[in-house]
Design a protein around this motif. Sequence first.
Motif, PDB file in Angstrom:
ATOM      1  N   ALA A 491       0.827  -1.206   0.000  1.00 64.01           N
ATOM      2  CA  ALA A 491       0.000   0.000   0.000  1.00 64.01           C
ATOM      3  C   ALA A 491       0.862   1.256   0.000  1.00 64.01           C
ATOM      4  CB  ALA A 491      -0.924  -0.007   1.211  1.00 64.01           C
ATOM      5  N   MET A 492       1.939   1.236   0.773  1.00 65.39           N
ATOM      6  CA  MET A 492       2.816   2.411   0.830  1.00 65.39           C
ATOM      7  C   MET A 492       3.510   2.633  -0.513  1.00 65.39           C
ATOM      8  SD  MET A 492       5.910   3.255   3.502  1.00 65.39           S
ATOM      9  CE  MET A 492       4.762   3.556   4.846  1.00 65.39           C
ATOM     10  N   ALA A 493       4.001   1.556  -1.129  1.00 65.05           N
ATOM     11  CA  ALA A 493       4.668   1.697  -2.427  1.00 65.05           C
ATOM     12  C   ALA A 493       3.700   2.218  -3.480  1.00 65.05           C
ATOM     13  CB  ALA A 493       5.256   0.351  -2.856  1.00 65.05           C
ATOM     14  N   GLY A 494       2.452   1.727  -3.468  1.00 69.13           N
ATOM     15  CA  GLY A 494       1.467   2.202  -4.429  1.00 69.13           C
ATOM     16  C   GLY A 494       1.123   3.667  -4.233  1.00 69.13           C
ATOM     17  N   MET A 495       0.975   4.096  -2.968  1.00 68.84           N
ATOM     18  CA  MET A 495       0.662   5.498  -2.707  1.00 68.84           C
ATOM     19  C   MET A 495       1.803   6.409  -3.143  1.00 68.84           C
ATOM     20  SD  MET A 495      -1.307   5.499   0.972  1.00 68.84           S
ATOM     21  CE  MET A 495      -1.731   7.229   0.802  1.00 68.84           C
ATOM     22  N   ILE A 496       3.025   5.994  -2.863  1.00 63.22           N
ATOM     23  CA  ILE A 496       4.173   6.819  -3.245  1.00 63.22           C
ATOM     24  C   ILE A 496       4.297   6.897  -4.764  1.00 63.22           C
ATOM     25  CG2 ILE A 496       6.691   6.943  -3.189  1.00 63.22           C
ATOM     26  CD1 ILE A 496       6.577   5.768  -0.361  1.00 63.22           C
ATOM     27  N   THR A 497       4.092   5.750  -5.428  1.00 61.82           N
ATOM     28  CA  THR A 497       4.189   5.740  -6.892  1.00 61.82           C
ATOM     29  C   THR A 497       3.116   6.620  -7.528  1.00 61.82           C
ATOM     30  OG1 THR A 497       5.111   3.497  -6.876  1.00 61.82           O
ATOM     31  CG2 THR A 497       4.127   4.279  -8.937  1.00 61.82           C
ATOM     32  N   GLY A 498       1.850   6.379  -7.158  1.00 59.93           N
ATOM     33  CA  GLY A 498       0.761   7.150  -7.749  1.00 59.93           C
ATOM     34  C   GLY A 498       0.777   8.609  -7.347  1.00 59.93           C
ATOM     35  N   GLY A 499       0.899   8.863  -6.046  1.00 61.18           N
ATOM     36  CA  GLY A 499       0.889  10.248  -5.577  1.00 61.18           C
ATOM     37  C   GLY A 499       2.097  11.025  -6.041  1.00 61.18           C
ATOM     38  N   GLY A 500       3.279  10.383  -6.011  1.00 59.57           N
ATOM     39  CA  GLY A 500       4.481  11.083  -6.458  1.00 59.57           C
ATOM     40  C   GLY A 500       4.421  11.433  -7.935  1.00 59.57           C
ATOM     41  N   SER A 501       3.845  10.553  -8.742  1.00 60.68           N
ATOM     42  CA  SER A 501       3.727  10.832 -10.176  1.00 60.68           C
ATOM     43  C   SER A 501       2.801  12.017 -10.435  1.00 60.68           C
ATOM     44  CB  SER A 501       3.212   9.593 -10.909  1.00 60.68           C
ATOM     45  OG  SER A 501       4.073   8.494 -10.734  1.00 60.68           O
ATOM     46  N   VAL A 502       1.674  12.062  -9.728  1.00 63.71           N
ATOM     47  CA  VAL A 502       0.746  13.177  -9.914  1.00 63.71           C
ATOM     48  C   VAL A 502       1.372  14.483  -9.447  1.00 63.71           C
ATOM     49  CG1 VAL A 502      -1.475  14.134  -9.234  1.00 63.71           C
ATOM     50  CG2 VAL A 502      -1.293  11.713  -9.753  1.00 63.71           C
ATOM     51  N   LEU A 503       2.041  14.459  -8.312  1.00 64.09           N
ATOM     52  CA  LEU A 503       2.686  15.684  -7.816  1.00 64.09           C
ATOM     53  C   LEU A 503       3.778  16.149  -8.769  1.00 64.09           C
ATOM     54  CD1 LEU A 503       2.917  14.939  -3.978  1.00 64.09           C
ATOM     55  CD2 LEU A 503       1.247  16.340  -5.205  1.00 64.09           C
ATOM     56  N   GLY A 504       4.512  15.206  -9.362  1.00 68.35           N
ATOM     57  CA  GLY A 504       5.516  15.581 -10.354  1.00 68.35           C
ATOM     58  C   GLY A 504       4.893  16.258 -11.563  1.00 68.35           C
ATOM     59  N   ALA A 505       3.770  15.705 -12.040  1.00 67.46           N
ATOM     60  CA  ALA A 505       3.063  16.331 -13.164  1.00 67.46           C
ATOM     61  C   ALA A 505       2.539  17.706 -12.787  1.00 67.46           C
ATOM     62  CB  ALA A 505       1.911  15.429 -13.612  1.00 67.46           C
ATOM     63  N   LEU A 506       2.062  17.848 -11.547  1.00 71.47           N
ATOM     64  CA  LEU A 506       1.551  19.148 -11.090  1.00 71.47           C
ATOM     65  C   LEU A 506       2.651  20.200 -11.045  1.00 71.47           C
ATOM     66  CD1 LEU A 506      -0.822  20.774  -9.897  1.00 71.47           C
ATOM     67  CD2 LEU A 506      -0.153  19.926  -7.646  1.00 71.47           C
ATOM     68  N   VAL A 507       3.824  19.818 -10.544  1.00 77.91           N
ATOM     69  CA  VAL A 507       4.949  20.757 -10.486  1.00 77.91           C
ATOM     70  C   VAL A 507       5.374  21.163 -11.894  1.00 77.91           C
ATOM     71  CG1 VAL A 507       7.380  20.973  -9.854  1.00 77.91           C
ATOM     72  CG2 VAL A 507       5.755  19.948  -8.240  1.00 77.91           C
ATOM     73  N   TYR A 508       5.458  20.189 -12.780  1.00 79.30           N
ATOM     74  CA  TYR A 508       5.861  20.508 -14.156  1.00 79.30           C
ATOM     75  C   TYR A 508       4.827  21.391 -14.846  1.00 79.30           C
ATOM     76  CZ  TYR A 508       7.340  19.917 -18.999  1.00 79.30           C
ATOM     77  OH  TYR A 508       7.750  20.157 -20.283  1.00 79.30           O
ATOM     78  N   ASN A 509       3.552  21.118 -14.603  1.00 81.94           N
ATOM     79  CA  ASN A 509       2.490  21.910 -15.214  1.00 81.94           C
ATOM     80  C   ASN A 509       2.552  23.360 -14.754  1.00 81.94           C
ATOM     81  OD1 ASN A 509       0.061  22.074 -16.841  1.00 81.94           O
ATOM     82  ND2 ASN A 509      -1.060  22.311 -14.937  1.00 81.94           N
ATOM     83  N   ASN A 510       2.796  23.570 -13.455  1.00 81.85           N
ATOM     84  CA  ASN A 510       2.915  24.939 -12.949  1.00 81.85           C
ATOM     85  C   ASN A 510       4.161  25.622 -13.488  1.00 81.85           C
ATOM     86  OD1 ASN A 510       0.882  25.906 -10.668  1.00 81.85           O
ATOM     87  ND2 ASN A 510       1.087  23.705 -10.462  1.00 81.85           N
ATOM     88  N   ALA A 511       5.251  24.876 -13.637  1.00 85.99           N
ATOM     89  CA  ALA A 511       6.461  25.459 -14.208  1.00 85.99           C
ATOM     90  C   ALA A 511       6.210  25.896 -15.650  1.00 85.99           C
ATOM     91  CB  ALA A 511       7.610  24.452 -14.142  1.00 85.99           C
TER      92      ALA A 511
END
Length: 593
Positions: A491-511
């Motif tokens: 569960a922890m690995a899945g949350m980090i993978t999914g959540g980290g990917s979305v946050l990365g896309a969000l940071v790039y989108n704002n940049a």
Amino acid sequence: MQLNPWALVAIVMVAAVTYLLGHRSSRFATTTHDFLVARRTVRSRRNAAAISGEYLSAASFLGVAGVVLKDGADALWYPIGFTAGYLLLMLFVAAPLRRSGAYTLPDFVEARLESRSLRRLSTAFVVFIGVLYMVPQLQGAGLSLAIILPTPAWLGAIVVTILVALNVIGGGMRAITVVQAFQYWLKLFAIAAPAFALCAVFWTGGTPDGATPLAAPTSPVFLENAHIDVKTNVRLQVDDLTAVRVRDPGATADHEAVWLAHSEHEVAEGTMLTFPAGASVPVVTGAPVHNDNWLRPSSSGTDDLLSTYSLIFATFFGTMGLPHVLVRFYTNPDGKAARRTTVHVLLLLGLFYLFPTILGALARMYVPKLLVSGQTDGAVLLLPSAMMPGVLGQIVGAVVAAGAFAAFLSTSSGLLVSVAGVVSTDMLPGRVKDFRLATVLVIAVAATLAVVLRPPDISISIGMTFALAASTFSPLLVLGIWWRGLTWPGAMAGMITGGGSVLGALVYNNACSYTGWYMPWWSEQPAIITVPAAFAVTVLISLATRKHLPVDVNPIMLRLHAPDPLGFMRDRAVARFGQAEEKVRMGKGRHRK
């Protein structure tokens, strides 16, 4: 913008009624059990109205009409997804989640997987999702007041912040349940009555003079001379040869320009554009230019198709992962009531979403200038005065303003309760005074971000929040409820993978929004990648870490799925929250207010 006194009166009345209802209900809230889950006695129909009031946010009241105005048929996936997500929630999550006896989403995570580390990670994601969702609500409030009244954009955010904080501090979940149920019916009236009135105007008068029909193979046109203050950097495309007067940022005089057919133009924030009546309306690059294309689903390539499917993933799976929605199911008496609540919610949301779609289509003809200014979220607010000049239009606009203000208040209240409840129980000792302290801290952070950050289209920013919820809590809940093989490392690995990917896309989108870099489709709609990745990683790591299965997984699964009359359901943390004593002391009272 000319002051609309009727709108001012309507907003003040909504604020007053909201405060009075919350204050009246808060008198009955005396314990942590009241503040977190309203003593678990909220009946299904009351809870359904409260969930609908909480869920119909700025993205629903303002944003859906705005994206319909801009994107046409492609935008219909927003209301469809926002509603259909509750079908998955009803089938897979609602009843078992209530039977778990948890108080918060991280509490459920620990009850199911017996991991404090995973609980802390869940707490971090609950806080982030809640704040990320709350910021556009406050920004929408600022936008609404700035459109209706001659006020700065930050003022609406501050007003909503103060009202929401007062109600939540006063009584938590107990206080806002009645407020949110009332605000659903207010919002339904505030969107339905103007829609009927404006449709009557359209049917009796037909297409406005000079406007192009929605099915015409041409661009929308300005009905009168249009003076547009561009609020953000934007790239516009035009279909026809267009004369325009341009006043650059900081300049004192206009200069004449001619935009060639099928050309694109960079327009900086603070630019003033003036178009003559009858000129073709420029649109943001990537949006449909012709009305006939606007009426048809996009067929412009693989990227648009993937973006659409990604939006479907985000909205369908994201609903079951939103902490402020899930926490309301803890307030039902049992699992059966939780499932019945979800059925009622489906009916209430389906009824509501009929009307923003209609208003977005009317806005394409009557207020096309919003396609240029980038303020398409203001379509619902500006449409009444455009279609019904004079006092009558102001009154109809005031009704809409009241509903919009109710949307900001109800959703912000639910978000604040869910996040403050998690902060107070996971980061603080969990007493009533800790809940109130957490409320102040959370709302202060959200208000600061709302004033500082640049506001995007509300529905797009909410879509990113749904993607984050779908990529973190949706796999955990579905697999945790229906698969006994789930482990906390998985569960922890899945949350980090999914959540980290979305946050990365969000940071790039704002940049990209600040630098002008290329913005790929997945930076705005990443769910079609992140949700399957989160599910896959969760399953694979769980299979590889079977030794971490909870020792009492069978009793836990029995409690989640056994019918309510068998009596396996029990609340967690009785000693901590004093529930046993409360039942003796307040056993005769049922929360029907």
